[in-house]
Design an enzyme around this catalytic site. Structure first.
Site, PDB file in Angstrom:
ATOM      1  N   TRP A 157       0.840  -1.201   0.000  1.00  0.00           N
ATOM      2  CA  TRP A 157       0.000   0.000   0.000  1.00  0.00           C
ATOM      3  C   TRP A 157       0.873   1.248   0.000  1.00  0.00           C
ATOM      4  O   TRP A 157       1.484   1.590   1.014  1.00  0.00           O
ATOM      5  CB  TRP A 157      -0.904   0.011   1.236  1.00  0.00           C
ATOM      6  CG  TRP A 157      -1.864  -1.143   1.257  1.00  0.00           C
ATOM      7  CD1 TRP A 157      -3.065  -1.196   0.626  1.00  0.00           C
ATOM      8  CD2 TRP A 157      -1.706  -2.391   1.937  1.00  0.00           C
ATOM      9  NE1 TRP A 157      -3.672  -2.414   0.861  1.00  0.00           N
ATOM     10  CE2 TRP A 157      -2.869  -3.161   1.655  1.00  0.00           C
ATOM     11  CE3 TRP A 157      -0.714  -2.952   2.746  1.00  0.00           C
ATOM     12  CZ2 TRP A 157      -3.044  -4.452   2.160  1.00  0.00           C
ATOM     13  CZ3 TRP A 157      -0.886  -4.234   3.238  1.00  0.00           C
ATOM     14  CH2 TRP A 157      -2.046  -4.965   2.945  1.00  0.00           C
ATOM     15  N   HIS A 177      -7.070   1.391   2.528  1.00  0.00           N
ATOM     16  CA  HIS A 177      -8.111   0.388   2.263  1.00  0.00           C
ATOM     17  C   HIS A 177      -9.200   0.549   3.320  1.00  0.00           C
ATOM     18  O   HIS A 177      -9.031   1.325   4.267  1.00  0.00           O
ATOM     19  CB  HIS A 177      -7.546  -1.039   2.240  1.00  0.00           C
ATOM     20  CG  HIS A 177      -6.672  -1.395   3.415  1.00  0.00           C
ATOM     21  ND1 HIS A 177      -6.044  -2.598   3.555  1.00  0.00           N
ATOM     22  CD2 HIS A 177      -6.323  -0.687   4.522  1.00  0.00           C
ATOM     23  CE1 HIS A 177      -5.358  -2.624   4.689  1.00  0.00           C
ATOM     24  NE2 HIS A 177      -5.508  -1.467   5.287  1.00  0.00           N
ATOM     25  N   ARG A 203      -4.363   5.883  -2.444  1.00  0.00           N
ATOM     26  CA  ARG A 203      -3.011   5.332  -2.572  1.00  0.00           C
ATOM     27  C   ARG A 203      -2.142   6.280  -3.361  1.00  0.00           C
ATOM     28  O   ARG A 203      -2.610   6.963  -4.270  1.00  0.00           O
ATOM     29  CB  ARG A 203      -3.061   3.986  -3.286  1.00  0.00           C
ATOM     30  CG  ARG A 203      -3.950   3.031  -2.534  1.00  0.00           C
ATOM     31  CD  ARG A 203      -3.459   1.643  -2.504  1.00  0.00           C
ATOM     32  NE  ARG A 203      -4.445   0.841  -1.764  1.00  0.00           N
ATOM     33  CZ  ARG A 203      -4.848  -0.348  -2.139  1.00  0.00           C
ATOM     34  NH1 ARG A 203      -4.342  -0.909  -3.212  1.00  0.00           N
ATOM     35  NH2 ARG A 203      -5.745  -0.998  -1.418  1.00  0.00           N
ATOM     36  N   GLN A 217     -14.071   1.175  -2.155  1.00  0.00           N
ATOM     37  CA  GLN A 217     -14.007  -0.229  -1.757  1.00  0.00           C
ATOM     38  C   GLN A 217     -15.248  -0.614  -0.958  1.00  0.00           C
ATOM     39  O   GLN A 217     -15.919   0.239  -0.392  1.00  0.00           O
ATOM     40  CB  GLN A 217     -12.776  -0.487  -0.876  1.00  0.00           C
ATOM     41  CG  GLN A 217     -11.457  -0.387  -1.612  1.00  0.00           C
ATOM     42  CD  GLN A 217     -10.299  -0.934  -0.783  1.00  0.00           C
ATOM     43  OE1 GLN A 217     -10.348  -0.947   0.443  1.00  0.00           O
ATOM     44  NE2 GLN A 217      -9.257  -1.389  -1.467  1.00  0.00           N
ATOM     45  N   VAL A 260      -5.377 -11.947   7.298  1.00  0.00           N
ATOM     46  CA  VAL A 260      -6.214 -13.137   7.106  1.00  0.00           C
ATOM     47  C   VAL A 260      -5.346 -14.388   6.960  1.00  0.00           C
ATOM     48  O   VAL A 260      -4.201 -14.317   6.545  1.00  0.00           O
ATOM     49  CB  VAL A 260      -7.129 -13.007   5.856  1.00  0.00           C
ATOM     50  CG1 VAL A 260      -8.337 -12.143   6.161  1.00  0.00           C
ATOM     51  CG2 VAL A 260      -6.362 -12.476   4.656  1.00  0.00           C
ATOM     52  N   ALA A 314     -13.472 -12.322   5.859  1.00  0.00           N
ATOM     53  CA  ALA A 314     -13.409 -10.912   5.467  1.00  0.00           C
ATOM     54  C   ALA A 314     -13.116 -10.836   3.982  1.00  0.00           C
ATOM     55  O   ALA A 314     -12.555 -11.766   3.391  1.00  0.00           O
ATOM     56  CB  ALA A 314     -12.319 -10.192   6.254  1.00  0.00           C
TER      57      ALA A 314
END
Ligand code: DAH
Length: 346
Positions: A157, A177, A203, A217, A260, A314
């Site tokens: 990012w 994000h 970004r 998003q 995750v 997620a």
């Protein structure tokens, strides 16, 4: 004096008939009925000087005349107005057969349209919509998502930092994000959790046809007992089928995101060619939607949610790419140039 009233009547009515426009009409009103210098007003004022026996008769006549003249004046005014309309119509300056001018109508931005469809789909599956701040703390955007300051994953990012006057390293940034909203929600709520977070992310990108420095998003988070990857896949599939047709399929490919485990890239088979390859999907047969995975147990634990009892899934999806493909927009930058020739097509 008694003689003056009939005389005045004849004169005033004749003059009124001559008054052919608004200005003449106004002058007439001042001359005969005006409060200060009006002729009839003069007569009424003079009544006091008259001998009693005359006063009553003249007074009655003058008052009757006043009512008559006021009525005649209104009538004349209305007649002039009607005449003006008739003249305008006959002169052809108003063509009542012309269609009305089109009314300028606002419309929703294509990304907003896509977003609303997607949120409707999630809502129908029992998800609530929440929002988070666009100016975010390093803690929520990175740290709490298991991306510490020196972690190479930060390179995923390119961050726009906010200069808040404090020395570097800075702690305020434009969120890169919508994932930090996951942390904010888990801080406040215990499972079962089912939320979606729509919003903008930023970004530090070199822009091209598929990259912008601002994007929209939709973050998805569900935490409950017994949730598995199958629930993640089923949820995303259900939403995509609702948006793009019941024959859609989705694909999860192994990937890495620090928050995750396991992590995946999500793609959907192309709604244009159903996977055989076409211009819409750049011949790949697939349309990239974003990242997803099972919430890292360490994050659950830090949020005070027992990872032995609960699991979570997620996902984070980019709306612009989806809208590009949905509407056949060849360049992502077109969305935010505010060119009406582009926006009016939707
Ligand atoms: N936040 C990630 C990004 O913008 C996308 C993402 C990946 C979101 C995995 C998730 C996830 O919720 O589980 O690159």
């Amino acid at each position: 004096m008694a003689d003056t009233v009939p005389h005045l009547r004849t004169e005033a009515l004749a003059a009124l008939a001559e008054a052919a426009d608004d200005a003449a009409l106004a002058t007439w009103h001042v001359r005969y009925l005006g409060r200060k210098e009006g002729r009839l007003t003069g007569v009424l004022r003079g009544l006091a000087q008259l001998p009693v026996e005359e006063r009553r008769a003249v007074g009655a006549a003058a008052n009757a005349l006043k009512a008559e003249l006021e009525a005649a004046y209104e009538e004349q005014r209305e007649a002039l107005r009607r005449m003006a309309v008739r003249q305008a119509l006959e002169g052809g300056s108003v063509d009542v057969t012309l269609p009305p001018r089109p009314r300028a109508r606002g419309r929703l931005h294509p990304v907003t349209q896509t977003l609303r469809q997607m949120l409707d789909a999630f809502r129908s599956m029992g998800f609530s919509i929440v929002e988070g701040p666009e100016v975010e703390l390093d803690y929520y955007n990175f740290e709490a998502l298991r991306i510490p300051a020196d972690h190479p994953a930060r390179d995923m990012w390119d961050t726009l930092w906010v200069d808040d006057g404090t020395p570097r390293p800075r702690s305020l940034l434009m969120r890169t994000h919508t994932s930090p909203a996951q942390i904010r929600v888990m801080e406040q709520h215990q499972p079962p959790i089912r939320i979606v977070v729509p919003g903008r992310a930023y970004r530090h990108e070199a822009t091209d046809t598929t990259h912008e420095w601002m994007m929209t998003q939709v973050e998805v988070l569900a935490v409950d007992e017994g949730l598995t990857l199958a629930h993640l896949k089923g949820t995303l599939l259900g939403v995509m089928q609702r948006l793009f047709g019941s024959e859609r399929r989705i694909r999860l490919q192994c990937s890495y995101f620090p928050f995750v485990e396991p992590g995946a890239e999500v793609a959907m088979d192309c709604f244009n060619c159903a996977g055989t390859g076409c211009a819409t999907c750049h011949q790949s047969g697939w349309i990239e939607m974003g990242g997803a995975g099972m919430v890292h147990p360490e994050i659950l634990e830090r949020m005070g949610i027992d990872p032995a009892r609960y699991t979570g899934f997620a996902a984070g999806m980019g709306l612009e790419r989806l809208a590009m493909q949905l509407y056949g927009v060849p360049d992502m930058r077109f969305f935010y140039q505010n060119d009406l020739r582009m926006l009016q097509q939707f």
